[in-house]
Motif scaffolding. Structure first.
Motif, mmCIF file in Angstrom:
data_model
loop_
_atom_site.group_PDB
_atom_site.id
_atom_site.type_symbol
_atom_site.label_atom_id
_atom_site.label_comp_id
_atom_site.label_asym_id
_atom_site.label_seq_id
_atom_site.Cartn_x
_atom_site.Cartn_y
_atom_site.Cartn_z
ATOM 1 N N GLN A 41 35.933 40.921 43.898
ATOM 2 C CA GLN A 41 36.003 39.486 44.186
ATOM 3 C C GLN A 41 36.209 39.218 45.670
ATOM 4 O OE1 GLN A 41 37.737 36.592 41.850
ATOM 5 N NE2 GLN A 41 37.410 37.582 39.866
ATOM 6 N N LEU A 42 37.018 40.053 46.316
ATOM 7 C CA LEU A 42 37.219 39.874 47.752
ATOM 8 C C LEU A 42 35.919 40.098 48.514
ATOM 9 C CD1 LEU A 42 40.717 41.552 48.298
ATOM 10 C CD2 LEU A 42 40.163 39.118 48.460
ATOM 11 N N ASN A 43 35.121 41.062 48.077
ATOM 12 C CA ASN A 43 33.820 41.273 48.705
ATOM 13 C C ASN A 43 32.927 40.056 48.523
ATOM 14 O OD1 ASN A 43 34.414 43.860 49.634
ATOM 15 N ND2 ASN A 43 33.669 44.844 47.762
ATOM 16 N N ASN A 44 32.958 39.498 47.307
ATOM 17 C CA ASN A 44 32.160 38.277 47.067
ATOM 18 C C ASN A 44 32.649 37.114 47.922
ATOM 19 O OD1 ASN A 44 30.662 39.657 45.163
ATOM 20 N ND2 ASN A 44 31.903 38.942 43.426
ATOM 21 N N ASP A 120 48.509 38.248 49.302
ATOM 22 C CA ASP A 120 49.902 38.309 48.863
ATOM 23 C C ASP A 120 50.122 37.196 47.847
ATOM 24 O OD1 ASP A 120 52.594 38.470 48.472
ATOM 25 O OD2 ASP A 120 53.146 38.385 50.600
ATOM 26 N N GLU A 121 50.463 37.590 46.628
ATOM 27 C CA GLU A 121 50.612 36.584 45.573
ATOM 28 C C GLU A 121 51.761 35.618 45.868
ATOM 29 O OE1 GLU A 121 50.590 38.091 41.602
ATOM 30 O OE2 GLU A 121 49.439 39.878 42.197
ATOM 31 N N ASP A 122 52.708 36.038 46.664
ATOM 32 C CA ASP A 122 53.864 35.157 46.951
ATOM 33 C C ASP A 122 53.436 33.933 47.770
ATOM 34 O OD1 ASP A 122 55.531 36.857 45.600
ATOM 35 O OD2 ASP A 122 56.072 38.022 47.398
ATOM 36 N N GLU A 123 52.344 34.092 48.566
ATOM 37 C CA GLU A 123 51.892 32.957 49.357
ATOM 38 C C GLU A 123 51.106 31.963 48.512
ATOM 39 O OE1 GLU A 123 50.345 33.735 53.221
ATOM 40 O OE2 GLU A 123 51.272 35.720 53.317
ATOM 41 N N GLY A 124 50.713 32.454 47.332
ATOM 42 C CA GLY A 124 50.170 31.571 46.300
ATOM 43 C C GLY A 124 49.060 30.657 46.731
ATOM 44 N N THR A 125 49.360 29.354 46.820
ATOM 45 C CA THR A 125 48.315 28.333 47.024
ATOM 46 C C THR A 125 48.174 27.913 48.478
ATOM 47 O OG1 THR A 125 49.910 26.562 46.635
ATOM 48 C CG2 THR A 125 48.758 27.445 44.703
ATOM 49 N N LEU A 126 48.758 28.660 49.380
ATOM 50 C CA LEU A 126 48.732 28.323 50.810
ATOM 51 C C LEU A 126 49.300 26.915 51.047
ATOM 52 C CD1 LEU A 126 45.266 29.768 51.953
ATOM 53 C CD2 LEU A 126 47.538 30.776 52.180
ATOM 54 N N GLY A 127 50.504 26.759 50.574
ATOM 55 C CA GLY A 127 51.211 25.486 50.799
ATOM 56 C C GLY A 127 50.641 24.326 50.042
ATOM 57 N N GLY A 128 50.054 24.561 48.891
ATOM 58 C CA GLY A 128 49.517 23.493 48.054
ATOM 59 C C GLY A 128 48.079 23.156 48.342
ATOM 60 N N LEU A 129 47.438 23.910 49.255
ATOM 61 C CA LEU A 129 46.037 23.635 49.550
ATOM 62 C C LEU A 129 45.156 23.904 48.326
ATOM 63 C CD1 LEU A 129 43.834 22.893 51.585
ATOM 64 C CD2 LEU A 129 43.775 25.323 52.272
ATOM 65 N N PHE A 130 45.493 24.928 47.557
ATOM 66 C CA PHE A 130 44.743 25.254 46.342
ATOM 67 C C PHE A 130 45.644 25.082 45.138
ATOM 68 C CE2 PHE A 130 42.822 27.876 49.738
ATOM 69 C CZ PHE A 130 41.579 27.260 49.776
ATOM 70 N N ASP A 131 45.051 24.853 43.982
ATOM 71 C CA ASP A 131 45.819 24.455 42.813
ATOM 72 C C ASP A 131 46.432 25.611 42.027
ATOM 73 O OD1 ASP A 131 43.526 25.496 41.811
ATOM 74 O OD2 ASP A 131 42.942 23.755 40.590
ATOM 75 N N SER A 132 46.097 26.882 42.319
ATOM 76 C CA SER A 132 46.686 28.015 41.590
ATOM 77 C C SER A 132 46.742 29.223 42.510
ATOM 78 C CB SER A 132 45.870 28.330 40.335
ATOM 79 O OG SER A 132 44.579 28.781 40.696
ATOM 80 N N PRO A 133 47.676 30.151 42.248
ATOM 81 C CA PRO A 133 47.803 31.341 43.100
ATOM 82 C C PRO A 133 46.550 32.199 43.015
ATOM 83 C CG PRO A 133 49.733 31.059 41.700
ATOM 84 C CD PRO A 133 48.704 30.113 41.195
ATOM 85 N N GLY A 134 46.267 32.923 44.094
ATOM 86 C CA GLY A 134 45.117 33.805 44.101
ATOM 87 C C GLY A 134 45.002 34.525 45.420
ATOM 88 N N TYR A 135 43.757 34.813 45.821
ATOM 89 C CA TYR A 135 43.479 35.574 47.030
ATOM 90 C C TYR A 135 42.526 34.758 47.883
ATOM 91 C CZ TYR A 135 45.428 39.194 44.092
ATOM 92 O OH TYR A 135 46.245 39.901 43.271
ATOM 93 N N THR A 136 42.826 34.675 49.181
ATOM 94 C CA THR A 136 42.054 33.823 50.076
ATOM 95 C C THR A 136 41.585 34.619 51.287
ATOM 96 O OG1 THR A 136 43.414 31.938 49.438
ATOM 97 C CG2 THR A 136 42.046 31.684 51.421
ATOM 98 N N ILE A 137 40.335 34.360 51.708
ATOM 99 C CA ILE A 137 39.813 34.928 52.947
ATOM 100 C C ILE A 137 39.526 33.780 53.901
ATOM 101 C CG2 ILE A 137 37.900 36.165 54.020
ATOM 102 C CD1 ILE A 137 37.665 37.888 51.607
ATOM 103 N N ILE A 138 40.016 33.900 55.112
ATOM 104 C CA ILE A 138 39.836 32.864 56.143
ATOM 105 C C ILE A 138 38.890 33.402 57.203
ATOM 106 C CG2 ILE A 138 40.995 31.439 57.881
ATOM 107 C CD1 ILE A 138 43.542 31.670 56.218
ATOM 108 N N HIS A 154 38.842 30.688 48.257
ATOM 109 C CA HIS A 154 40.011 31.093 47.452
ATOM 110 C C HIS A 154 39.557 31.530 46.052
ATOM 111 C CE1 HIS A 154 44.214 30.904 46.079
ATOM 112 N NE2 HIS A 154 43.758 30.281 44.992
ATOM 113 N N GLY A 155 39.953 32.743 45.682
ATOM 114 C CA GLY A 155 39.702 33.226 44.324
ATOM 115 C C GLY A 155 40.973 33.175 43.503
ATOM 116 N N HIS A 156 40.885 32.648 42.305
ATOM 117 C CA HIS A 156 42.070 32.452 41.473
ATOM 118 C C HIS A 156 42.535 33.761 40.827
ATOM 119 C CE1 HIS A 156 41.826 28.064 41.782
ATOM 120 N NE2 HIS A 156 40.496 28.248 41.726
ATOM 121 N N MET A 157 43.850 33.949 40.795
ATOM 122 C CA MET A 157 44.431 35.108 40.120
ATOM 123 C C MET A 157 44.039 35.127 38.643
ATOM 124 S SD MET A 157 46.375 37.799 40.263
ATOM 125 C CE MET A 157 47.274 37.572 41.778
#
Length: 473
Positions: A41-44, A120-138, A154-157
């Motif tokens: 998913q991170l590659n995608n 990092d799952e603890d960073e979750g939604t990046l301060g509420g920017l996304f609606d559920s925890p997951g993995y984000t590439i910037i 953002h890919g959802h967990m």
């Protein structure tokens, strides 16, 4: 539940395999699968980040251009199930595909001001920017070669867990079917083996009870059939041994009973005076004759017993076989004279050397000449021939006597065997001599044969290993 330890062990093994399979799959392999799904998913996500950043390249913040990008991003979000966001370099969210935060949301640009992967799952939604925890590439989008926007995908967990769970469900289902098939196959094979083993057990019990002609009800396969064949062979051998023991006891009893009866009868008659003094010498000679028979029989039995229990131990040496035959022939001169017999020696050379156990070969030659003297007709002769071929020496002892019937020639090597023709001629024989001869020759790994015609005579011929005459010093 199941009869027989093999069935129980089969079920136990299959259950252990099942526990190991599902335990390893769900406890350990699931984590590996989760990591693999995450990497995929991170590659995608990285691919989409690069794609959106390319579309934003050198686009100013005008309304029409951003509408086109917004349409593209929302389409990608629907088809990929990823959330997209575009943030300008002031931290303002100018586009967010899920509209969770809205365009009034400010992004902490100081914390995430360069391309990175936030897994990092603890960073979750990046301060509420996304609606559920997951993995984000910037990633960065450039305008006139300067960073103008940050592109966040953002890919959802939950998507990763759903894909991982789907794979696990498929593998668990396949595992269940495989275990069921393995269990059915194992039980079927085990039942077949148990059935075959029970037939083999019954067969051995039958043999134990003396039913040596029993056979399996049906043909079995592989190693078990070889085991059955071995049991058949064992039964045949055992049956033969039992028959031999019966015949052995009967023959020994007969051969002991006859001289003992004579000895007991004549000694009793001498003691009580039934036989007068002047006739006692005649009957004492008979007693001595029968005693000699018993002595010979006992010695031969002890010798054969030693051969059976310890095997024949050979003390090999090199000697002149011609000289041995000459000496053996001389010991029969008196016996031959009583029947007007002559012994003719036909020797290929004066000295022919062989490698063998000298004392045992001497016994072989003595027994063969003794038989020839016993069964020769009076005023005939015995011919002993020694010949050579390659590295073999052949010794032949031939008489011109009563002969041996064709049907009896294969049995003459058996212990106590006597042909009907020989019983009248051989009063002192035990029927063990030829058996001893055969075993001695076999121990030398050589061959002995018989050629006989009733009324014409018999020839015994055996071979020995030839060696060169030793050099004299």
């Amino acid at each position: 539940m199941f009869k027989g330890s093999i069935l129980k062990k089969t079920v136990f093994v299959v259950m252990v395999v099942a526990i190991l399979y599902f335990g390893i799959l769900n406890l350990f392999f699931s984590q590996i699968m989760k990591e693999n799904v995450k990497k995929k998913q991170l590659n995608n996500i990285q691919t989409y980040v690069n794609y959106v950043a390319k579309e934003l390249y050198d686009i100013e913040e005008d309304e029409q251009a951003m509408k086109n990008v917004s349409y593209m991003v929302r389409s990608l979000s629907k088809t990929t199930a990823y959330d997209f966001a575009i943030v300008n370099m002031y931290g303002k969210v100018i586009l967010e595909s899920s509209n969770t935060a809205g365009n009034n949301h400010n992004f902490n640009i100081k914390q995430y001001n360069e391309p990175c992967i936030i897994d990092d799952e603890d960073e979750g939604t990046l301060g509420g920017l996304f609606d559920s925890p997951g993995y984000t590439i910037i990633g960065e989008a450039l305008c006139q070669k300067e960073p103008a926007y940050l592109v966040l995908v953002h890919g959802h967990m939950s998507a990763i867990e759903e894909e991982t769970d789907g794979i696990l469900i498929w593998m668990n289902t396949a595992g269940i079917f495989a275990i069921i098939l393995l269990l059915i196959f194992g039980i079927t094979i085990s039942r077949k083996y148990v059935k075959n083993i029970n037939m083999l057990i019954k067969l051995t019990v039958d043999y134990t009870n003396g039913n040596y002609d029993e056979r399996l009800e049906q043909q079995i396969e592989d190693e078990q059939q070889r085991l059955a064949d071995s049991i058949y062979l064992l039964g045949e051998k055992t049956k033969g041994i039992i028959e031999y023991q019966k015949n052995f006891v009967a023959n020994v009893s007969h051969d002991f009973r006859s001289p003992l009866t004579s000895i007991k009868g004549y000694t009793g008659a001498i003691k009580d005076g039934t036989i007068p003094y002047e006739k006692q010498d005649k009957y004492l000679d008979i007693i001595l004759f029968e005693a000699d028979r018993l002595t010979g029989l006992t010695q031969n039995l002890l010798r054969l017993n030693e051969f059976d229990s310890k095997g024949i131990k050979l003390e090999l040496s090199e000697f002149n076989i011609c000289e041995m035959i000459k000496k053996a022939a001389r010991t029969f001169e008196a016996t031959c004279a009583s029947k007007n017999l002559k012994i003719r020696l036909i020797l290929a050379e004066r000295e022919i050397w062989v490698k063998a156990d000298q004392s045992k070969i001497q016994q072989v030659i003595h027994n063969l000449i003794d038989n020839a003297v016993k069964f020769s007709n009076e005023e005939s002769y015995i011919q002993i021939t020694v010949s050579e071929k390659d590295w073999k020496v052949f010794i032949s002892v031939k008489d011109f006597g009563i002969g041996i019937p064709q049907e009896a020639q294969a049995q003459i090597w058996e212990r106590f065997y006597k042909t009907d023709l020989s019983r009248g001629k051989d009063k002192k024989g035990t029927g063990l001599g030829l058996s001893i001869v055969k075993q001695i020759i076999n121990a030398h790994k050589e061959n002995i044969t018989v050629d006989s015609t009733v009324g014409e005579g018999t020839e015994f011929k055996f071979s020995l290993q030839r060696v060169n005459k030793p050099k004299t010093t």
